[in-house]
Write an enzyme that holds these catalytic residues in place. Structure first.
Site, PDB file in Angstrom:
ATOM      1  N   LYS A 295      45.557 -85.148 -75.373  1.00  0.00           N
ATOM      2  CA  LYS A 295      46.173 -85.724 -76.795  1.00  0.00           C
ATOM      3  C   LYS A 295      44.589 -84.865 -77.524  1.00  0.00           C
ATOM      4  CE  LYS A 295      49.258 -89.160 -77.531  1.00  0.00           C
ATOM      5  NZ  LYS A 295      50.315 -88.003 -78.077  1.00  0.00           N
ATOM      6  N   ARG A 369      59.158 -91.059 -71.614  1.00  0.00           N
ATOM      7  CA  ARG A 369      60.591 -90.769 -70.911  1.00  0.00           C
ATOM      8  C   ARG A 369      60.198 -90.706 -69.559  1.00  0.00           C
ATOM      9  NH1 ARG A 369      60.787 -85.279 -73.321  1.00  0.00           N
ATOM     10  NH2 ARG A 369      59.006 -86.345 -75.141  1.00  0.00           N
TER      11      ARG A 369
HETATM   12  N1  BES Z   1      53.168 -91.100 -78.215  1.00  0.00           N
HETATM   13  C1  BES Z   1      53.633 -90.120 -78.168  1.00  0.00           C
HETATM   14  C2  BES Z   1      54.482 -89.645 -79.347  1.00  0.00           C
HETATM   15  C3  BES Z   1      53.663 -90.251 -80.485  1.00  0.00           C
HETATM   16  C4  BES Z   1      53.361 -89.571 -81.758  1.00  0.00           C
HETATM   17  C5  BES Z   1      54.096 -91.723 -80.959  1.00  0.00           C
HETATM   18  C6  BES Z   1      52.891 -90.136 -83.206  1.00  0.00           C
HETATM   19  C7  BES Z   1      53.558 -92.509 -82.439  1.00  0.00           C
HETATM   20  C8  BES Z   1      53.019 -91.428 -82.816  1.00  0.00           C
HETATM   21  C9  BES Z   1      54.677 -89.509 -76.859  1.00  0.00           C
HETATM   22  O1  BES Z   1      53.352 -90.235 -75.820  1.00  0.00           O
HETATM   23  C10 BES Z   1      53.728 -88.172 -76.954  1.00  0.00           C
HETATM   24  O2  BES Z   1      53.136 -87.681 -76.737  1.00  0.00           O
HETATM   25  N2  BES Z   1      55.010 -87.167 -77.589  1.00  0.00           N
HETATM   26  C11 BES Z   1      55.025 -85.648 -77.506  1.00  0.00           C
HETATM   27  C12 BES Z   1      55.672 -85.247 -76.446  1.00  0.00           C
HETATM   28  C13 BES Z   1      55.627 -83.811 -76.110  1.00  0.00           C
HETATM   29  C14 BES Z   1      54.546 -83.680 -75.565  1.00  0.00           C
HETATM   30  C15 BES Z   1      56.451 -83.608 -75.811  1.00  0.00           C
HETATM   31  C16 BES Z   1      54.777 -85.401 -78.533  1.00  0.00           C
HETATM   32  O3  BES Z   1      55.504 -86.030 -79.239  1.00  0.00           O
HETATM   33  O4  BES Z   1      54.371 -84.380 -79.325  1.00  0.00           O
HETATM   34 MN    MN Z   2      52.573 -89.132 -74.975  1.00  0.00          MN
END
Ligand code: BES
Ligand code: MN
Ligand code: ZN
Length: 521
Positions: A295, A369
């Protein structure tokens, strides 16, 4: 933890720091709510006018402080806004009472004792005020070493405090509910329920707020084991060895990059007369860096909150046990830390999941997931009557529903509606979301059975469709994406603090209660 009592004391006789009363927004200005009669009388029936003079309108969450009238033992009256005055014959909603009590408790942090004289039309209202007060009083100061914050006069120029010790304020120590009936069984039960739920929910908040260097999967599992002992819940912890032996490729794959190994924790609460079995599954990423698909800065500072689903499941199972609900509840905590390193899962790797399916990992940041897939399959092996998973799963759900509403997906329309209704009944905002079949093919992989990513549009629904593949045949299932409401980056409001909120705990407890009473499925 804030103490709570049902008190027969009148407002004037209560020895404490403050009396809390309610003020609503009427058509022609502020209206004093029931419960405040003694205060109003002491102000010669002019309390509404006094409040108006002080600028009060009765708006939700507004706090107005005034000196207590002569003859009162407590020095302060705190009038808290209840929002719009309800129609004649209609009472205040449970949620209006909960929010007002929460805002009042928050405003009284640092105080020793307050009498809450809010309008109560029955035991349920007493429960709502109790819950709101206990949740609103919450403070997380485990990492504050200053006696008072920087505003304190003793503060040194370097920002450090002259004294040492914990942050000075601390939560309101004691709440006395006035106008409650301490000898009435229904009132007692409502207040006891509120205390059990609020205490466990606050514990979930503590876990969410604890920084990831102090709460890794092993530490979380240890907390669960200790709580299990205390409340008669059977706790089984699968460590990395057991996970390897069992073939939990999803949980292991996500944890592979971290120096802190993953865990799968199973909490079993059973009641000898239970007719139904519910399984709750929680995403427990103790820190989500994104892994190799790292990230960017600006997106990882709050990612200690990525175990909020597991914290909610843990709290709900303990609350069910404390309440002695006549239902079997199994909680599954899928715990891992998502980190990049030489041993981390790469984009392009294929994982063999606990269910036997293979997953091509296209983005290591879609890790929730993967851990949930293994836990859902494990939960499915016991053939529960229903499975509910809770996860901070997608940023897409935050874009869709904002910061206060969680999305609900399910493989059964009636069950999805039941979950949304249960959330509404306890004052949690949620919204039903679809699982459009056409989005499934976006996850087709040339190499494996499925990829962990699909179309970008509708990302929250894609994630839900992925999870559905790992729910056992014929099992009723719902998925709560709490990525928005789990962690409050803004200011506190009502009974919701900054930081970890405990989102979905009350919905899960309500689902367990409804299942116990035979009113669900
Ligand atoms: N933990 C994150 C989602 C999240 C985002 C939680 C903001 C709380 C606040 C999750 O693991 C994630 O990174 N999801 C990605 C998925 C994508 C790579 C398909 C996302 O939502 O960008
Ligand atoms: Mn994530
Ligand atoms: Zn995540």
């Amino acid at each position: 933890m804030t103490a709570l009592t049902l008190s027969t004391s009148g407002a004037s006789a209560l020895r404490g720091d403050a009396i809390v009363i309610g003020v609503a927004k009427g058509a022609k200005g502020p209206v004093v709510a029931a419960g405040a009669e003694a205060v109003d009388q002491a102000y010669d029936g002019r309390l509404a006018g006094v409040l108006e003079t002080l600028g009060a309108s009765g708006a939700e969450g507004e706090v107005t402080k005034l000196p207590a009238p002569a003859g009162f033992k407590a020095p302060l009256v705190l009038a808290v806004g209840l929002g719009a005055e309800p129609a004649k014959d209609a009472g205040y909603s449970g949620e209006a009472l909960r929010r007002a009590a929460g805002a009042a408790a928050r405003a009284l942090s640092g105080s020793r004792k307050a009498g809450f004289a809010l309008p109560l039309s029955g035991a349920a209202d007493a429960g709502a005020v109790a819950e709101g007060a206990l949740l609103g009083a919450y403070a997380f100061d485990a990492y504050k070493t200053n006696a008072k914050d920087a505003k304190d006069a003793d503060t040194k120029p370097n920002g450090k405090n002259a004294k040492s010790g914990k942050n000075g304020k601390g939560p309101l120590a004691e709440v006395a509910l006035l106008g409650g009936k301490p000898r009435d069984k229904a009132y007692k039960a409502a207040v006891e329920r509120a205390a059990a739920v609020a205490e466990e929910l606050n514990r979930a908040r503590d876990l969410i707020n604890t920084p990831p260097n102090d709460l890794d999967p092993e530490a979380f599992a240890a907390v669960a084991s200790a709580a299990g002992k205390e409340h008669g819940i059977k706790v089984q912890v699968l460590d990395e060895k057991a996970l390897t032996k069992g073939g939990y490729g999803g949980i292991l794959g996500v944890g592979a990059g971290s120096a802190a190994a993953p865990r799968l924790v199973k909490l079993s609460y059973t009641h000898p007369k239970a007719a139904k079995h519910l399984a709750f599954v929680g995403k427990g990423i103790t820190y989500d860096s994104g892994g190799i698909s790292l990230k960017p800065a600006g997106h990882n500072e709050t990612m200690k909150c990525d175990m909020s689903g597991a914290a909610a499941v843990f709290a709900a199972v303990v609350a069910a046990a404390r309440l002695g609900l006549k239902v079997n509840v199994t909680g599954w905590l899928a715990l891992a830390e998502n980190m990049p390193s030489g041993s981390a899962t790469r984009p392009g790797d294929v994982l063999r999941m606990y269910s036997g399916k293979t997953v091509e990992v296209l983005n290591t940041d879609a890790e929730g997931r993967l851990v949930l897939a293994d836990a859902l399959w494990a939960a499915s092996q016991e053939k529960p009557d229903a499975i509910v998973d809770v996860a901070t799963l997608t940023g897409a759900m935050v874009l869709a529903l904002g910061n206060r509403t969680f999305g609900v997906m399910a493989n059964d329309d009636a069950f999805r509606s039941a979950v949304v209704d249960a959330a509404e009944a306890v004052g949690e905002e949620s919204w039903p979301m679809p699982l459009p079949e056409h989005l499934r093919k976006g996850m087709d992989s040339p190499t494996a059975d499925i990829a962990n990513m699909g179309e970008r549009m509708g990302g929250g629904l894609v994630a839900g469709l992925f999870l559905r593949e790992f729910v056992g045949e014929g099992i009723t299932w719902a998925h709560l994406d709490i990525a928005g409401p789990a962690f409050n980056e803004g200011g506190p409001f009502g009974y919701t603090p900054k930081g970890g909120t405990g989102s979905s705990v009350r919905t899960l407890v309500r689902l367990a209660e409804l299942t116990a009473s035979g009113d669900l499925g």
